[in-house]
Structure formats: C-alpha cells, structure tokens
Scaffold this motif. Structure first.
Motif, PDB file in Angstrom:
ATOM      1  N   LEU A  23      12.826   0.904 -11.565  1.00 36.20           N
ATOM      2  CA  LEU A  23      12.643   0.922 -13.001  1.00 36.20           C
ATOM      3  C   LEU A  23      13.871   0.635 -13.909  1.00 36.20           C
ATOM      4  CD1 LEU A  23      10.373   3.888 -13.515  1.00 36.20           C
ATOM      5  CD2 LEU A  23       9.841   1.654 -13.195  1.00 36.20           C
ATOM      6  N   THR A  24      14.912   1.072 -13.370  1.00 37.88           N
ATOM      7  CA  THR A  24      16.475   0.436 -14.031  1.00 37.88           C
ATOM      8  C   THR A  24      16.479  -0.963 -13.899  1.00 37.88           C
ATOM      9  OG1 THR A  24      17.234   2.550 -13.417  1.00 37.88           O
ATOM     10  CG2 THR A  24      18.737   0.668 -13.912  1.00 37.88           C
ATOM     11  N   LYS A  25      16.178  -1.654 -12.746  1.00 41.65           N
ATOM     12  CA  LYS A  25      16.249  -3.016 -12.561  1.00 41.65           C
ATOM     13  C   LYS A  25      15.241  -3.678 -13.366  1.00 41.65           C
ATOM     14  CE  LYS A  25      18.005  -2.864  -7.802  1.00 41.65           C
ATOM     15  NZ  LYS A  25      17.686  -3.002  -6.456  1.00 41.65           N
ATOM     16  N   ILE A  26      13.833  -2.996 -13.519  1.00 41.23           N
ATOM     17  CA  ILE A  26      13.000  -3.866 -14.306  1.00 41.23           C
ATOM     18  C   ILE A  26      13.545  -3.804 -15.860  1.00 41.23           C
ATOM     19  CG2 ILE A  26      10.750  -3.388 -15.518  1.00 41.23           C
ATOM     20  CD1 ILE A  26       9.950  -2.519 -12.457  1.00 41.23           C
ATOM     21  N   LYS A  27      14.083  -2.709 -16.070  1.00 41.96           N
ATOM     22  CA  LYS A  27      14.501  -2.624 -17.795  1.00 41.96           C
ATOM     23  C   LYS A  27      15.675  -3.884 -18.067  1.00 41.96           C
ATOM     24  CE  LYS A  27      15.726  -0.849 -21.546  1.00 41.96           C
ATOM     25  NZ  LYS A  27      14.758  -0.496 -22.787  1.00 41.96           N
ATOM     26  N   TYR A  63       0.862  -1.192   0.112  1.00 41.12           N
ATOM     27  CA  TYR A  63      -0.049   0.028   0.049  1.00 41.12           C
ATOM     28  C   TYR A  63       0.760   1.233   0.118  1.00 41.12           C
ATOM     29  CZ  TYR A  63      -4.094  -2.863   1.333  1.00 41.12           C
ATOM     30  OH  TYR A  63      -4.905  -4.006   1.430  1.00 41.12           O
ATOM     31  N   ARG A  64       1.672   1.246   0.677  1.00 38.97           N
ATOM     32  CA  ARG A  64       2.934   2.370   0.860  1.00 38.97           C
ATOM     33  C   ARG A  64       3.455   2.468  -0.621  1.00 38.97           C
ATOM     34  NH1 ARG A  64       3.757  -0.544   5.653  1.00 38.97           N
ATOM     35  NH2 ARG A  64       3.488   0.837   7.421  1.00 38.97           N
ATOM     36  N   ARG A  65       3.987   1.528  -1.255  1.00 36.75           N
ATOM     37  CA  ARG A  65       4.576   1.702  -2.448  1.00 36.75           C
ATOM     38  C   ARG A  65       3.519   2.079  -3.579  1.00 36.75           C
ATOM     39  NH1 ARG A  65       7.301  -2.965  -0.806  1.00 36.75           N
ATOM     40  NH2 ARG A  65       5.805  -4.329  -1.732  1.00 36.75           N
ATOM     41  N   LYS A 114       3.206   9.553   4.801  1.00 36.29           N
ATOM     42  CA  LYS A 114       4.310  10.380   4.163  1.00 36.29           C
ATOM     43  C   LYS A 114       5.187   9.459   3.186  1.00 36.29           C
ATOM     44  CE  LYS A 114       7.528  14.053   4.713  1.00 36.29           C
ATOM     45  NZ  LYS A 114       8.386  14.712   5.726  1.00 36.29           N
ATOM     46  N   GLY A 115       4.920   9.725   1.971  1.00 33.45           N
ATOM     47  CA  GLY A 115       5.547   8.704   1.011  1.00 33.45           C
ATOM     48  C   GLY A 115       7.217   9.368   0.494  1.00 33.45           C
ATOM     49  N   ASP A 116       7.861   8.428  -0.083  1.00 33.11           N
ATOM     50  CA  ASP A 116       9.185   8.605  -0.580  1.00 33.11           C
ATOM     51  C   ASP A 116       9.166   7.849  -1.629  1.00 33.11           C
ATOM     52  OD1 ASP A 116      11.934   9.043  -0.949  1.00 33.11           O
ATOM     53  OD2 ASP A 116      12.514   8.505   1.109  1.00 33.11           O
ATOM     54  N   ASP A 117       9.278   8.632  -2.733  1.00 32.72           N
ATOM     55  CA  ASP A 117       9.456   7.812  -4.153  1.00 32.72           C
ATOM     56  C   ASP A 117      10.736   7.803  -4.460  1.00 32.72           C
ATOM     57  OD1 ASP A 117      10.183  10.403  -4.999  1.00 32.72           O
ATOM     58  OD2 ASP A 117       8.329  10.863  -6.221  1.00 32.72           O
ATOM     59  N   LYS A 118      12.094   7.737  -3.891  1.00 31.34           N
ATOM     60  CA  LYS A 118      13.245   7.614  -4.143  1.00 31.34           C
ATOM     61  C   LYS A 118      13.716   6.251  -4.687  1.00 31.34           C
ATOM     62  CE  LYS A 118      15.393  11.341  -1.289  1.00 31.34           C
ATOM     63  NZ  LYS A 118      14.165  11.899  -0.702  1.00 31.34           N
ATOM     64  N   TRP A 119      12.856   5.263  -4.316  1.00 30.01           N
ATOM     65  CA  TRP A 119      13.293   4.025  -4.951  1.00 30.01           C
ATOM     66  C   TRP A 119      12.720   3.777  -6.020  1.00 30.01           C
ATOM     67  CZ3 TRP A 119       9.154   0.776  -6.300  1.00 30.01           C
ATOM     68  CH2 TRP A 119       7.647   1.325  -5.967  1.00 30.01           C
TER      69      TRP A 119
END
Length: 246
Positions: free
Chosen positions: A204-208, A144-146, A194-199
């Motif tokens: 996305l780089t790993k997904i690629k 949920y956080r992600r 309070k979210g943190d989108d730094k991850w």
C-alpha cells in the motif's frame, strides 16, 4: 494525490498493481483501462449457488456436510454485515491511515471456529482432468493466495479475530461423462491455505508512492505492456512508410 478524502482501492486493483504498476497507474491516473475479458458467467453461477447452499446451513446454525467430510472445524458465520462483506462495491473495508487508502473487497464467505475465530473462504470453479486438492505454484494461484490474505487483513482491520488459515472451496467440472444432457457435474474439494498478510502494508505504501509519481516503467513480464509497445512500434513504422511513399 494531495486529497483529504480517503482514496478507494479495491482488492482487485491491488492485484493489478502487483502484476504491473504501469497498467495500474494508467487506469488510476488517466482512466486508461486494459482490454477487458469476457465475464466468467459459469463461475459466477457456481459462486451464487454455493452461497445459497451454505446460507441454508448458516440459517440452521449447522455445519455443511462438506465441512464434516473435509474435517473443517467451523460453521458458516452469521453476521449482520455479511451481505455488505459479500457485495462487490462495498465489501469488507479498512482505512489504511498511513496512506489514506480505503481498501475494500467482497469476500465469498466467512466461517467461524468454536474459538470464535473467523475463517475466510473463497469459492473457485474450473474444469480440469486432475483432482484439485491444493493450490499450484503458479502466478495464477499466487493471485488466489494474495486474494485470501487481503480478505483476512480487511476483516482484521474491521476489528475481528481472524484465523491465519482460510479455505478454498474448489468445484471442478467433470467432462468425462457420456453427454451433456443439460447438466454438468462437479467434484468439490475443500482445502486450507495459511495466509500471511505482512506484504500488504508495504504494498500500500508503494501504491501511494506510484499514484503520486510519474508513469512507472514498463513491466517486462506484462503482456499488456508488451502488446502496447509492439503495436506502437508497428504504427510508427506504418506512418513512416506512408509518409515516405508520398
């Protein structure tokens, strides 16, 4: 992948990757999907009704009484793209240029503060005995956080000023009544996260990288991988037994 057109990845597929890169790869590359679960239709009904209710106050440009009760300094946000943002197959979209991945996800709601910051809102429904006033420390609630953080990242990607603080509107079904009587009552709480989108960009780089590589190893914590391995082993043993009995 070697393609020039952006490759679409939904918010839920990012979550699939976080949970198990192998299962993600099998679906993305070979179209082998995990066994599906029955849809949560009661949750979907609550979701639709909450949207309709908040839309009433959106049209009036007023705060919902819950926003006042829970001291949320924001109102439902009216925007020409809101329906697109909410739609499962379009959603909020952002092209991550370093990977050429087009990320999208359908948000439940968006509110706006007096400072014109957008606030991501996620509706949840469940039925637990205890009061729900915050997310738990669990894998389920980590997702949920992600989810919240991806929506915040997407709206920023579309050029909007977005608050780090989002809100969960959590409807909890009450099962302590004297009967059903064709009605279920809920106690709804609103609480911040309070979210943190730094991850997200490293993910996305790993997904690629995974999409352009051979099949990843099993995730030792993935129940689908464990089931597939156990069933394969049993099948091999059964075939050996059948062959030896001839």
């Amino acid at each position: 992948m070697g393609q020039k057109e952006p490759y679409k990845i939904s918010r839920s597929k990012i979550e699939d990757f976080i949970r198990c890169p192998r299962c993600f790869w099998l679906e993305a590359r070979l179209k082998i999907k995990k066994p599906s679960m029955p849809p949560f239709l009661i949750n979907s009904a609550v979701d639709a009704l909450l949207k309709a209710e908040f839309d009433t106050y959106r049209a009036k440009k007023e705060q919902h009484p819950w926003q006042i009760e829970f001291k949320v300094d924001a109102k439902p946000f009216a925007h020409k793209d809101l329906e697109r943002w909410r739609h499962t197959f379009t959603g909020v979209q952002h092209l991550h240029e370093p990977t050429n991945l087009l990320i999208f996800g359908g948000v439940d709601d968006v509110w706006v503060t007096p400072d014109d910051e957008l606030v991501v809102v996620d509706y949840k429904a469940t039925a637990k005995n205890k009061e729900i006033t915050d997310l738990e420390e669990s894998k389920w609630h980590d997702s949920y956080r992600r989810q919240m953080e991806v929506y915040q990242w997407l709206l920023r990607g579309e050029g909007h000023k977005v608050s780090d603080t989002g809100y969960f509107v959590y409807a909890n079904g009450i099962a302590s009544g004297k009967g059903f009587f064709n009605k279920v009552e809920f106690r709804t709480n609103i609480f911040p996260y309070k979210g943190d989108d730094k991850w997200i960009e490293p993910a996305l780089t790993k997904i690629k990288q995974v999409l352009e590589s051979d099949m990843p190893k099993e995730d030792p914590e993935c129940e689908h991988c464990a089931y597939a391995r156990a069933r394969t082993q049993l099948t091999i043993e059964a075939l050996k037994t059948a062959r030896n009995s001839k």
